[in-house]
Every structure is written in structure tokens, then in C-alpha cells.
Design an enzyme around this catalytic site. Structure first.
Site, PDB file in Angstrom:
ATOM      1  N   ASN A 107      35.261  -2.576  17.090  1.00  0.00           N
ATOM      2  CA  ASN A 107      35.954  -3.063  18.270  1.00  0.00           C
ATOM      3  C   ASN A 107      34.812  -3.502  19.620  1.00  0.00           C
ATOM      4  OD1 ASN A 107      38.433  -3.874  17.407  1.00  0.00           O
ATOM      5  ND2 ASN A 107      39.319  -2.031  18.318  1.00  0.00           N
ATOM      6  N   SER A 139      42.811   1.986  19.533  1.00  0.00           N
ATOM      7  CA  SER A 139      41.775   1.045  19.026  1.00  0.00           C
ATOM      8  C   SER A 139      40.583   0.730  19.963  1.00  0.00           C
ATOM      9  CB  SER A 139      42.458  -0.101  18.656  1.00  0.00           C
ATOM     10  OG  SER A 139      43.028  -0.747  19.600  1.00  0.00           O
ATOM     11  N   HIS A 186      40.869   5.425  13.207  1.00  0.00           N
ATOM     12  CA  HIS A 186      41.260   4.090  13.539  1.00  0.00           C
ATOM     13  C   HIS A 186      40.980   3.245  12.290  1.00  0.00           C
ATOM     14  CE1 HIS A 186      39.969   0.099  15.727  1.00  0.00           C
ATOM     15  NE2 HIS A 186      41.210   0.258  15.557  1.00  0.00           N
ATOM     16  N   GLU A 190      37.753   4.251  10.976  1.00  0.00           N
ATOM     17  CA  GLU A 190      36.654   4.909  11.863  1.00  0.00           C
ATOM     18  C   GLU A 190      37.212   6.262  12.176  1.00  0.00           C
ATOM     19  OE1 GLU A 190      34.820   1.090  14.291  1.00  0.00           O
ATOM     20  OE2 GLU A 190      36.508   1.997  15.017  1.00  0.00           O
TER      21      GLU A 190
HETATM   22  N1  CAA Z   1      50.981  -4.014   1.746  1.00  0.00           N
HETATM   23  C1  CAA Z   1      50.761  -4.561   0.679  1.00  0.00           C
HETATM   24  N2  CAA Z   1      50.593  -5.825   0.479  1.00  0.00           N
HETATM   25  C2  CAA Z   1      50.355  -6.491   1.704  1.00  0.00           C
HETATM   26  C3  CAA Z   1      50.520  -5.970   2.797  1.00  0.00           C
HETATM   27  C4  CAA Z   1      50.922  -4.405   3.080  1.00  0.00           C
HETATM   28  N3  CAA Z   1      51.295  -3.953   3.958  1.00  0.00           N
HETATM   29  N4  CAA Z   1      50.426  -6.838   3.922  1.00  0.00           N
HETATM   30  C5  CAA Z   1      50.043  -7.828   3.231  1.00  0.00           C
HETATM   31  N5  CAA Z   1      50.026  -7.670   1.703  1.00  0.00           N
HETATM   32  C6  CAA Z   1      49.794  -8.774   0.835  1.00  0.00           C
HETATM   33  C7  CAA Z   1      50.519  -9.856   1.236  1.00  0.00           C
HETATM   34  O1  CAA Z   1      52.023 -10.076   0.793  1.00  0.00           O
HETATM   35  C8  CAA Z   1      49.700 -10.758   0.038  1.00  0.00           C
HETATM   36  O2  CAA Z   1      50.169 -10.863  -1.147  1.00  0.00           O
HETATM   37  P1  CAA Z   1      51.165 -12.136  -1.891  1.00  0.00           P
HETATM   38  O3  CAA Z   1      50.905 -13.110  -0.944  1.00  0.00           O
HETATM   39  O4  CAA Z   1      50.839 -12.025  -3.187  1.00  0.00           O
HETATM   40  O5  CAA Z   1      52.466 -11.598  -1.545  1.00  0.00           O
HETATM   41  C9  CAA Z   1      48.384 -10.255   0.024  1.00  0.00           C
HETATM   42  O6  CAA Z   1      48.395  -8.930   0.661  1.00  0.00           O
HETATM   43  C10 CAA Z   1      47.463 -10.817   1.015  1.00  0.00           C
HETATM   44  O7  CAA Z   1      47.342 -12.084   0.348  1.00  0.00           O
HETATM   45  P2  CAA Z   1      46.113 -13.171   1.021  1.00  0.00           P
HETATM   46  O8  CAA Z   1      45.930 -14.297   0.155  1.00  0.00           O
HETATM   47  O9  CAA Z   1      46.432 -13.418   2.480  1.00  0.00           O
HETATM   48  O10 CAA Z   1      44.941 -12.066   1.053  1.00  0.00           O
HETATM   49  P3  CAA Z   1      43.449 -12.215   1.401  1.00  0.00           P
HETATM   50  O11 CAA Z   1      42.685 -12.202   0.272  1.00  0.00           O
HETATM   51  O12 CAA Z   1      43.381 -13.595   2.022  1.00  0.00           O
HETATM   52  O13 CAA Z   1      43.089 -11.228   2.373  1.00  0.00           O
HETATM   53  C11 CAA Z   1      42.962 -10.199   4.351  1.00  0.00           C
HETATM   54  C12 CAA Z   1      43.739 -11.058   3.444  1.00  0.00           C
HETATM   55  C13 CAA Z   1      42.458  -8.893   3.798  1.00  0.00           C
HETATM   56  C14 CAA Z   1      43.884  -9.926   5.701  1.00  0.00           C
HETATM   57  C15 CAA Z   1      41.610 -11.120   4.852  1.00  0.00           C
HETATM   58  O14 CAA Z   1      42.067 -12.133   5.121  1.00  0.00           O
HETATM   59  C16 CAA Z   1      40.831 -10.340   5.806  1.00  0.00           C
HETATM   60  O15 CAA Z   1      40.072  -9.607   5.629  1.00  0.00           O
HETATM   61  N6  CAA Z   1      41.130 -10.857   7.067  1.00  0.00           N
HETATM   62  C17 CAA Z   1      40.203 -10.167   8.220  1.00  0.00           C
HETATM   63  C18 CAA Z   1      41.171  -9.083   8.829  1.00  0.00           C
HETATM   64  C19 CAA Z   1      40.480  -8.324   9.908  1.00  0.00           C
HETATM   65  O16 CAA Z   1      39.280  -8.660  10.270  1.00  0.00           O
HETATM   66  N7  CAA Z   1      41.179  -7.338  10.209  1.00  0.00           N
HETATM   67  C20 CAA Z   1      40.676  -6.736  11.466  1.00  0.00           C
HETATM   68  C21 CAA Z   1      41.297  -6.985  12.657  1.00  0.00           C
HETATM   69  S1  CAA Z   1      40.705  -6.192  14.001  1.00  0.00           S
HETATM   70  C22 CAA Z   1      41.338  -4.586  14.018  1.00  0.00           C
HETATM   71  O17 CAA Z   1      42.468  -4.543  13.315  1.00  0.00           O
HETATM   72  C23 CAA Z   1      41.024  -3.603  15.109  1.00  0.00           C
HETATM   73  C24 CAA Z   1      41.838  -3.497  16.093  1.00  0.00           C
HETATM   74  O18 CAA Z   1      42.103  -2.262  16.589  1.00  0.00           O
HETATM   75  C25 CAA Z   1      42.699  -4.475  17.012  1.00  0.00           C
END
Ligand code: CAA
Length: 283
Positions: free
Chosen positions: A190, A119, A140, A152
Site C-alpha cells: 500500500n 491495511s 495483511h 504481509e
Molecule cells: N473464492 C473463490 N473464487 C472466487 C472468489 C472467492 N472468494 N472471488 C472470486 N472468485 C472467482 C470468480 O467467481 C471467478 O470465477 P468464475 O468466473 O469462473 O466464476 C474467478 O474467481 C475470477 O475470475 P476472473 O476471470 O475475474 O479471474 P482473473 O484471472 O481475472 O483474476 C484477479 C482476478 C485475481 C482479481 C486479478 O484480476 C487480479 O489480480 N487483479 C488485481 C487485484 C489486486 O491488485 N488486488 C489488490 C488490491 S489492493 C489491496 O487489497 C490492499 C488493500 O489493503 C486495500
């Protein structure tokens, strides 16, 4: 180049998410972990998430079991010999990744593609000790990998164009929304998100706002899907601090450096969701 068999090296939260995507998309996938127990833990999580997708009607009945059956586990690099694409999602350390890519190169075919999910490290530096850096590319994924659409596709200094486009096409086969970018510090997201999250944490100390209200502010005032503290807990404070330090080392911009509060929390083992405590507590 046609990708038929995939390997994922490192089955932590990112690696297991990537392996889940690959088996769901129909690819035979080898997951490599350091111990059989770590591999089984990832497999159990994949099984659980796919079963939940069936329950929710997002996957046909039986498709979950068929997908899990495409996943094999190993601790031995030799089992990756016939893979067309290896995606590395190991610990974020340049030395670890360089060593790993050398070990991979010793076993895979000369035309196999080696991708890193790093990342914040330079893909060019990761590739620099390999004999064929032209087959190394960045892929990524974002956390949680099965849910976040973006990948990415990172062009390192010596990445071959065909390798690059094959990685792009593979991300599309996983149902993702890939973008093409160069190997600059933090790539696209990032480079923007790390200093932004750092600013959010600095605001905690400056504005006398609570963690809950900071999250509320960015959710309801800026339309973020989750607040910055919740997001940092999801990403993992150790991962964030590490990425932040890597960006600061390259760019020397003060906003890139991890705020002391975050560094303290990470050192104390408050890593977010995965350790049970970060800005919030998790049961
Ligand atoms: N496979 C399948 N389903 C999964 C899962 C997986 N691996 N992980 C979680 N889920 C499911 C959960 O179980 C949940 O389902 P149930 O509750 O029905 O069991 C569902 O997905 C998610 O439910 P939410 O109600 O929490 O979903 P949401 O609509 O709120 O979306 C999200 C969740 C997509 C994470 C959203 O909150 C979001 O977009 N958040 C921002 C995340 C973000 O910005 N990520 C980037 C981080 S930065 C990065 O990653 C870069 C780095 O290099 C560090």
C-alpha cells in the site's frame, strides 16, 4: 506454536475471504459478526464460492461441504475463548480496533495470537492498549483474499518473534506467499499502490482520458491484470480513501492524500462494486 482453531472477527469481503481460506485449509473456524444475519450472508457467499470451485474442478466433490461445516458463526466474543489465532478484519478505525482487541484479550487464552488485517493503520498503535502487545501481529491479506497470493506479515514494535513466525507459517498453510515486513505506514504494497492509484485518478482529470481508456492504458501499456479504476472499484473507494488519508497523516506526502474526485465519490456513496456504482456501474 500449533494453530488448530482460528477465529475471524468481521466477515465483510476481506473477513469472509479469510474465513474461506481457513476452512478450506482444514482449520476449525469461528466467524464473528455483529448480527446473525451478517454472519449468514458471509457463510452463503463462502458456500457459493466453494461450490463454484468444485464445478470448475479446483476442489474435490464434497470438499466444499466439508469446508463449510468447519465454519461456525457467533456474535459473542465468549465463543472465541479456545481459539489459537484470532484474525481481526473489522472496520478500519483505530478506536474500533483498539476497543476490539481489549475485548478479545478479555476472553482468549494468554498465549492466543491476535492478528490484525489492517491495511493502513499502525499495528503497534492497535496493540498499544492491550496487556500483551507481544502477541499482536499484522496479517495483511489482499482483495480478493482467496485469489491474491500475498500476505504481509507485519512485525509491530513489540511483536514476539515466535508469534511473528507462527503467523508466517499459518499464511503458508493457507497456501499463501507471505512476506515479512516492519510496521511502517502502508507496509510494502500500500505504501506503493495507494499513491500510484491516486496518481492514476489525477491523470483522469489532467490528461482528458476516459475511465475506460485509463484502464486500457494501464492494462495494455503496463501489464496490470486490471485497470486502476476497476481495481479501485474492487477495493472499495471508501477503503481506498481511508487508507490514503491514514498514509497522508503519517507521511505528509501530497501524493498520499486522496484526490478530491475520489473523496467526493466516496462521500456520495459511490463505493465501487459493493454499492453498485463507482467508476463503473454494476448490476
Ligand atoms: N473464492 C473463490 N473464487 C472466487 C472468489 C472467492 N472468494 N472471488 C472470486 N472468485 C472467482 C470468480 O467467481 C471467478 O470465477 P468464475 O468466473 O469462473 O466464476 C474467478 O474467481 C475470477 O475470475 P476472473 O476471470 O475475474 O479471474 P482473473 O484471472 O481475472 O483474476 C484477479 C482476478 C485475481 C482479481 C486479478 O484480476 C487480479 O489480480 N487483479 C488485481 C487485484 C489486486 O491488485 N488486488 C489488490 C488490491 S489492493 C489491496 O487489497 C490492499 C488493500 O489493503 C486495500
Amino acid at each position: 506454536m500449533e494453530i488448530a482453531k482460528v477465529a475471524v472477527v468481521g466477515l465483510g469481503s476481506m473477513g469472509s475471504g479469510i474465513a474461506q481460506l481457513a476452512v478450506e485449509a482444514g482449520f476449525e473456524t469461528v466467524g464473528r459478526e455483529l448480527t446473525p444475519e451478517l454472519g449468514e450472508k458471509a457463510k452463503a457467499q463462502i458456500t457459493r464460492f466453494l461450490a463454484r470451485k468444485v464445478e470448475k474442478g479446483q476442489l474435490d466433490a464434497g470438499a466444499d461441504e466439508a469446508a463449510v461445516a468447519r465454519l461456525s458463526l457467533t456474535t459473542d466474543f465468549a465463543d472465541l475463548a479456545d481459539c489459537d489465532l484470532v484474525i481481526e478484519a473489522a472496520f478500519e478505525s483505530l478506536e474500533v480496533k483498539q476497543q476490539l482487541f481489549s475485548e478479545l484479550e478479555a476472553v482468549v487464552r494468554p498465549d492466543a495470537i491476535l492478528a490484525s488485517n489492517t491495511s493502513a493503520l499502525s499495528v503497534t498503535e492497535i496493540a498499544s492498549l492491550t496487556e500483551r502487545p507481544e502477541r499482536v501481529v499484522g496479517m495483511h491479506f489482499f482483495n480478493p483474499a482467496p485469489l491474491m497470493p500475498l500476505v504481509e506479515i507485519v512485525r509491530a514494535e513489540r511483536t514476539d518473534e515466535q508469534v511473528f513466525e507462527t503467523a508466517y507459517a499459518f499464511a503458508e498453510r493457507l497456501g499463501k506467499q507471505p512476506i515479512r515486513c516492519n510496521d511502517t505506514p502502508g507496509f510494502v504494497v500500500n505504501r506503493i499502490l495507494i499513491p500510484l492509484l491516486n496518481d492514476c485518478v489525477r491523470v483522469l482529470d489532467e490528461a482528458g482520458v476516459s475511465v475506460e481508456d485509463l484502464d486500457k492504458a494501464m492494462k495494455f501499456g503496463a501489464g496490470w491484470p486490471m485497470g486502476p479504476a476497476t481495481l479501485a472499484d474492487l477495493v472499495g473507494l471508501d477503503i481506498h480513501v481511508h487508507a490514503s488519508e491514514a498514509l497522508y497523516e503519517k507521511l505528509r506526502e501530497p501524493r498520499m492524500a486522496p484526490p478530491p474526485r475520489l473523496a467526493r465519490m466516496a462521500t456520495a456513496g459511490k463505493l465501487g462494486r459493493k454499492s453498485g456504482e463507482g467508476f463503473y456501474r454494476y448490476d
